[in-house]
Design a protein around this motif. Structure first.
Motif, PDB file in Angstrom:
ATOM      1  N   SER A 119       0.948  -1.061   0.082  1.00  0.00           N
ATOM      2  CA  SER A 119      -0.077  -0.045  -0.084  1.00  0.00           C
ATOM      3  C   SER A 119       0.915   1.282   0.013  1.00  0.00           C
ATOM      4  CB  SER A 119      -0.949  -0.084   1.175  1.00  0.00           C
ATOM      5  OG  SER A 119      -1.848  -1.071   1.293  1.00  0.00           O
ATOM      6  N   ILE A 120       1.867   1.262   0.803  1.00  0.00           N
ATOM      7  CA  ILE A 120       2.902   2.393   0.725  1.00  0.00           C
ATOM      8  C   ILE A 120       3.377   2.739  -0.569  1.00  0.00           C
ATOM      9  CG2 ILE A 120       5.227   3.081   1.510  1.00  0.00           C
ATOM     10  CD1 ILE A 120       4.544   1.498   4.148  1.00  0.00           C
ATOM     11  N   GLY A 121       3.883   1.613  -1.325  1.00  0.00           N
ATOM     12  CA  GLY A 121       4.490   1.695  -2.643  1.00  0.00           C
ATOM     13  C   GLY A 121       3.495   2.287  -3.514  1.00  0.00           C
ATOM     14  N   LEU A 122       2.129   1.614  -3.539  1.00  0.00           N
ATOM     15  CA  LEU A 122       0.977   2.061  -4.566  1.00  0.00           C
ATOM     16  C   LEU A 122       0.711   3.495  -4.119  1.00  0.00           C
ATOM     17  CD1 LEU A 122      -1.458  -0.858  -4.405  1.00  0.00           C
ATOM     18  CD2 LEU A 122       0.223  -0.163  -6.426  1.00  0.00           C
ATOM     19  N   SER A 123       0.547   4.052  -2.716  1.00  0.00           N
ATOM     20  CA  SER A 123       0.346   5.279  -2.498  1.00  0.00           C
ATOM     21  C   SER A 123       1.472   6.390  -3.067  1.00  0.00           C
ATOM     22  CB  SER A 123       0.066   5.514  -1.022  1.00  0.00           C
ATOM     23  OG  SER A 123       1.482   5.343   0.018  1.00  0.00           O
ATOM     24  N   LEU A 124       2.647   5.907  -3.296  1.00  0.00           N
ATOM     25  CA  LEU A 124       3.743   6.886  -3.723  1.00  0.00           C
ATOM     26  C   LEU A 124       3.448   6.990  -5.059  1.00  0.00           C
ATOM     27  CD1 LEU A 124       6.520   5.719  -1.358  1.00  0.00           C
ATOM     28  CD2 LEU A 124       5.555   7.905  -1.263  1.00  0.00           C
ATOM     29  N   TYR A 125       3.011   6.422  -6.023  1.00  0.00           N
ATOM     30  CA  TYR A 125       3.018   6.490  -7.310  1.00  0.00           C
ATOM     31  C   TYR A 125       2.519   7.747  -8.067  1.00  0.00           C
ATOM     32  CZ  TYR A 125       3.995   1.595  -8.179  1.00  0.00           C
ATOM     33  OH  TYR A 125       4.728   0.164  -8.000  1.00  0.00           O
ATOM     34  N   ALA A 134       5.240  10.335  -7.497  1.00  0.00           N
ATOM     35  CA  ALA A 134       6.123  10.375  -8.637  1.00  0.00           C
ATOM     36  C   ALA A 134       5.598  10.756  -9.793  1.00  0.00           C
ATOM     37  CB  ALA A 134       6.584   8.961  -8.788  1.00  0.00           C
ATOM     38  N   ILE A 135       4.376  10.552 -10.291  1.00  0.00           N
ATOM     39  CA  ILE A 135       3.885  11.047 -11.408  1.00  0.00           C
ATOM     40  C   ILE A 135       3.663  12.383 -11.435  1.00  0.00           C
ATOM     41  CG2 ILE A 135       1.876  10.808 -13.198  1.00  0.00           C
ATOM     42  CD1 ILE A 135       3.756   8.344 -13.064  1.00  0.00           C
ATOM     43  N   ASN A 136       3.267  13.056 -10.285  1.00  0.00           N
ATOM     44  CA  ASN A 136       2.839  14.422 -10.307  1.00  0.00           C
ATOM     45  C   ASN A 136       4.406  15.223 -10.587  1.00  0.00           C
ATOM     46  OD1 ASN A 136       0.120  15.067 -10.077  1.00  0.00           O
ATOM     47  ND2 ASN A 136       0.321  14.400  -7.799  1.00  0.00           N
ATOM     48  N   GLY A 196       6.183  17.781 -13.212  1.00  0.00           N
ATOM     49  CA  GLY A 196       6.623  18.966 -13.061  1.00  0.00           C
ATOM     50  C   GLY A 196       6.374  19.543 -11.758  1.00  0.00           C
ATOM     51  N   GLY A 197       5.422  18.682 -11.004  1.00  0.00           N
ATOM     52  CA  GLY A 197       4.973  19.270  -9.625  1.00  0.00           C
ATOM     53  C   GLY A 197       3.505  19.917  -9.816  1.00  0.00           C
ATOM     54  N   ALA A 198       2.656  19.478  -9.121  1.00  0.00           N
ATOM     55  CA  ALA A 198       1.377  19.996  -9.200  1.00  0.00           C
ATOM     56  C   ALA A 198       1.231  21.434  -9.347  1.00  0.00           C
ATOM     57  CB  ALA A 198       0.382  19.178  -8.208  1.00  0.00           C
ATOM     58  N   ALA A 199       2.100  22.054  -8.284  1.00  0.00           N
ATOM     59  CA  ALA A 199       1.636  23.572  -8.299  1.00  0.00           C
ATOM     60  C   ALA A 199       2.724  24.311  -9.342  1.00  0.00           C
ATOM     61  CB  ALA A 199       2.266  23.980  -6.733  1.00  0.00           C
ATOM     62  N   SER A 200       3.334  24.010 -10.172  1.00  0.00           N
ATOM     63  CA  SER A 200       4.094  24.479 -10.960  1.00  0.00           C
ATOM     64  C   SER A 200       3.284  24.983 -12.281  1.00  0.00           C
ATOM     65  CB  SER A 200       5.232  23.538 -11.719  1.00  0.00           C
ATOM     66  OG  SER A 200       4.842  22.646 -12.498  1.00  0.00           O
ATOM     67  N   LYS A 201       3.818  26.030 -12.742  1.00  0.00           N
ATOM     68  CA  LYS A 201       3.015  26.687 -13.784  1.00  0.00           C
ATOM     69  C   LYS A 201       2.997  25.954 -15.258  1.00  0.00           C
ATOM     70  CE  LYS A 201       3.800  31.441 -12.208  1.00  0.00           C
ATOM     71  NZ  LYS A 201       4.440  32.693 -12.553  1.00  0.00           N
ATOM     72  N   ASN A 202       4.108  25.174 -15.418  1.00  0.00           N
ATOM     73  CA  ASN A 202       4.351  24.332 -16.457  1.00  0.00           C
ATOM     74  C   ASN A 202       3.892  22.734 -16.411  1.00  0.00           C
ATOM     75  OD1 ASN A 202       6.429  23.940 -14.928  1.00  0.00           O
ATOM     76  ND2 ASN A 202       7.978  23.898 -16.461  1.00  0.00           N
ATOM     77  N   TYR A 203       3.105  22.727 -15.317  1.00  0.00           N
ATOM     78  CA  TYR A 203       2.695  21.254 -14.931  1.00  0.00           C
ATOM     79  C   TYR A 203       2.257  20.419 -16.519  1.00  0.00           C
ATOM     80  CZ  TYR A 203       0.391  17.303 -12.609  1.00  0.00           C
ATOM     81  OH  TYR A 203      -0.158  16.143 -12.430  1.00  0.00           O
ATOM     82  N   GLY A 204       2.694  19.203 -16.341  1.00  0.00           N
ATOM     83  CA  GLY A 204       2.528  18.618 -17.606  1.00  0.00           C
ATOM     84  C   GLY A 204       2.889  18.794 -18.862  1.00  0.00           C
ATOM     85  N   SER A 205       3.826  19.789 -18.975  1.00  0.00           N
ATOM     86  CA  SER A 205       4.647  20.296 -20.401  1.00  0.00           C
ATOM     87  C   SER A 205       5.657  19.030 -20.772  1.00  0.00           C
ATOM     88  CB  SER A 205       5.269  21.370 -20.019  1.00  0.00           C
ATOM     89  OG  SER A 205       6.636  21.143 -19.227  1.00  0.00           O
ATOM     90  N   THR A 212      12.820   8.585  -9.005  1.00  0.00           N
ATOM     91  CA  THR A 212      12.031   7.897  -7.864  1.00  0.00           C
ATOM     92  C   THR A 212      11.010   6.938  -8.229  1.00  0.00           C
ATOM     93  OG1 THR A 212      10.515   9.956  -7.537  1.00  0.00           O
ATOM     94  CG2 THR A 212      12.875   9.698  -6.295  1.00  0.00           C
ATOM     95  N   VAL A 213      10.284   7.108  -9.484  1.00  0.00           N
ATOM     96  CA  VAL A 213       9.341   6.199  -9.790  1.00  0.00           C
ATOM     97  C   VAL A 213       9.804   4.688  -9.496  1.00  0.00           C
ATOM     98  CG1 VAL A 213       9.530   6.364 -12.421  1.00  0.00           C
ATOM     99  CG2 VAL A 213       7.431   5.961 -11.513  1.00  0.00           C
ATOM    100  N   SER A 214      10.890   4.402 -10.068  1.00  0.00           N
ATOM    101  CA  SER A 214      11.370   3.129  -9.888  1.00  0.00           C
ATOM    102  C   SER A 214      11.624   2.779  -8.662  1.00  0.00           C
ATOM    103  CB  SER A 214      12.823   2.885 -10.841  1.00  0.00           C
ATOM    104  OG  SER A 214      13.746   3.750 -10.336  1.00  0.00           O
ATOM    105  N   VAL A 215      11.969   3.503  -7.684  1.00  0.00           N
ATOM    106  CA  VAL A 215      12.234   3.377  -6.215  1.00  0.00           C
ATOM    107  C   VAL A 215      10.749   2.918  -5.579  1.00  0.00           C
ATOM    108  CG1 VAL A 215      12.842   4.251  -4.100  1.00  0.00           C
ATOM    109  CG2 VAL A 215      14.287   4.707  -5.939  1.00  0.00           C
ATOM    110  N   PHE A 216       9.838   3.826  -5.933  1.00  0.00           N
ATOM    111  CA  PHE A 216       8.341   3.567  -5.439  1.00  0.00           C
ATOM    112  C   PHE A 216       8.029   2.331  -5.933  1.00  0.00           C
ATOM    113  CE2 PHE A 216       7.714   8.214  -5.482  1.00  0.00           C
ATOM    114  CZ  PHE A 216       8.653   8.492  -4.470  1.00  0.00           C
ATOM    115  N   ALA A 217       8.234   1.759  -7.192  1.00  0.00           N
ATOM    116  CA  ALA A 217       7.881   0.484  -7.544  1.00  0.00           C
ATOM    117  C   ALA A 217       8.560  -0.570  -6.926  1.00  0.00           C
ATOM    118  CB  ALA A 217       8.359   0.292  -9.302  1.00  0.00           C
TER     119      ALA A 217
END
Length: 443
Positions: free
Chosen positions: A153-159, A162-164, A168-177, A362-367
């Motif tokens: 559950s810890i690993g799944l909750s961290l995904y 990692a994706i955010n 670029g970080g959910a609060a950034s202006k260029n999020y998803g660029s 870090t996405v591979s770490v969370f996996a």
């Protein structure tokens, strides 16, 4: 490779091994880079909610780093080692400011102040010490099936984190660029390539190398801003009772409940560390000392403005990926974190790493964390009973937290405890089902 080099390399994989500093340093830096942004982010968020001045915000952020370093030292190098009641697990873990407490801390900071959070933290630390003292009696409720469910559950909750980050970080202006995603995938590609094709230090330091490559590319994209480094001072010590301490009953209860749950959750992190790095489960003494130290260090940290700490799952994942468990590596990592807290310019430099680079690394770490959980779960026969325990626990834990308004009609404390992290609900569900479902189910 010479015989001496081979012998020294093997020291990395021994708990009390003494590898050379040249080998240990890159691996220590890898742990620091994996945790530093997560360590300072809660302090930055809370300082904004509490309306702190710029100078007080810096003090809170520095305390996050220095107190995390001290907490790590106590866990890696326990006091009274070998005695009946040691203070510290003696395991290769990294401690840092925990996101698990963030929603509750935001509520307290908005209604009260930082001092009220720190007072509640002291109460929570006392609860954690009590849990640690009786962990031998309650450990029977946490067989590998349950701890595996918690780690999974810890690993799944961290995904999502990692994706955010990769975006670029959910609060950034260029999020998803596309720039963020390009750099994130290049970083991930480097880490993955070195993990599977690299040898020696190149494989062990794959995450650090991936971050360096991503950082350089991000620099040429104009994503690195050094203004914070230029404006930061060179040296500052943590300040005793700078924010003060206040005890509010409601705040104490809210934080204490989270401390009790996170004390139990620490069993999952300690189990993931020993399983992933040493192919064994933690001993009762390691769990006892680790959780007692978790409580005592949080009490100590509160007096210096350090927000609640916990074991860092991303660093647990690194241990599982590299199998490096030498305490020297973690001692060096704690020293670097301490320096980062004492020298704001150094701390500021680490925080210039773009989110997309961290996400790709870090996405591979969370996996790896999630896979460690699956390994623990698979150590039990996956009959109908056990698949029910794991399946329902993960389904309820992940489902309730992903359905944002699912607990909207309940009191806010219910949402805070059960609706913010899937780990809490998954843990409780798994324990209850493991106790009530018949042991000899043949279906």
């Amino acid at each position: 490779m010479s015989k001496d080099q081979t012998s020294m390399s093997e020291e990395l994989f021994k708990l009390d091994g003494k590898p050379s500093t040249s080998q240990a340093l890159p691996l220590a830096l890898q742990h620091v880079v994996a945790m530093v942004v997560g360590c300072v982010a809660p302090a930055i968020i809370i300082s904004g909610v509490a309306g702190l001045s710029a100078s007080d915000s810096v003090i809170l952020i520095q305390a996050a780093l220095t107190m995390s370093a001290i907490s790590t030292v106590f866990q890696v190098f326990p006091l009274l080692r070998g005695k009946k009641l040691a203070i510290g697990a003696g395991l290769p873990v990294i401690m840092g400011i925990s996101f698990a407490y963030l929603p509750t801390m935001q509520a307290i900071a908005g209604e009260f102040d930082i001092a009220t959070i720190l007072g509640a933290q002291i109460a929570g630390g006392i609860v954690a010490v009590i849990v640690g003292l009786f962990v031998k009696k309650i450990r029977k409720f946490f067989p590998p099936l349950i701890t595996g469910t918690v780690v999974f559950s810890i690993g799944l909750s961290l995904y999502p984190t990692a994706i955010n980050y990769m975006a670029g970080g959910a609060a950034s202006k260029n999020y998803g660029s596309w720039q963020n995603w390009l750099i994130a995938f290049i970083t991930l590609a480097v880490v993955t390539f070195l993990n599977h094709y690299g040898k020696g230090i190149f494989k062990l330091a794959s995450i650090l190398i991936g971050i360096i490559v991503g950082y350089i590319i991000a620099f040429f994209f104009g994503m690195i801003n050094f203004s914070a480094v230029a404006n930061a001072s060179w040296f500052a010590l943590p300040r005793f009772m700078h924010f003060g301490v206040k005890f509010n009953p409601a705040a104490c209860v809210a934080i204490a409940v989270l401390f009790a749950i996170n004390s139990i959750q620490a069993i999952g992190d300690f189990s993931a560390t020993t399983t992933g790095g040493m192919d064994r489960m933690p001993t009762d003494e390691e769990l006892n000392g680790g959780i007692v130290a978790y409580g005592l260090t949080n009490i100590f940290c509160a007096f210096f403005g350090g927000l609640p700490t916990a074991t860092y799952s991303q660093n647990v994942g690194i241990v599982g990926s590299t199998k490096v468990v030498s305490k020297k590596v973690f001692g060096i990592a704690a020293s670097i974190i301490l320096v980062a807290g004492l020298i704001p310019k150094f701390s500021s430099l680490l925080t210039t790493i773009p989110y997309c680079v961290l996400g790709g690394a870090t996405v591979s770490v969370f996996a790896s964390i999630a896979m460690t959980g699956i390994k623990l779960i698979a150590s039990h026969p996956m009959d109908f009973r056990n698949t029910t325990v794991v399946g329902l626990a993960v389904a309820l834990g992940m489902g309730v937290t992903q359905a944002n308004a699912a607990l909207a009609s309940f009191p806010s404390w219910v949402t805070t405890i059960f609706g913010k992290s899937p780990v809490v609900l998954a843990t409780i569900t798994a324990i209850v089902l493991n106790l009530i479902l018949p042991k000899n189910s043949n279906s």
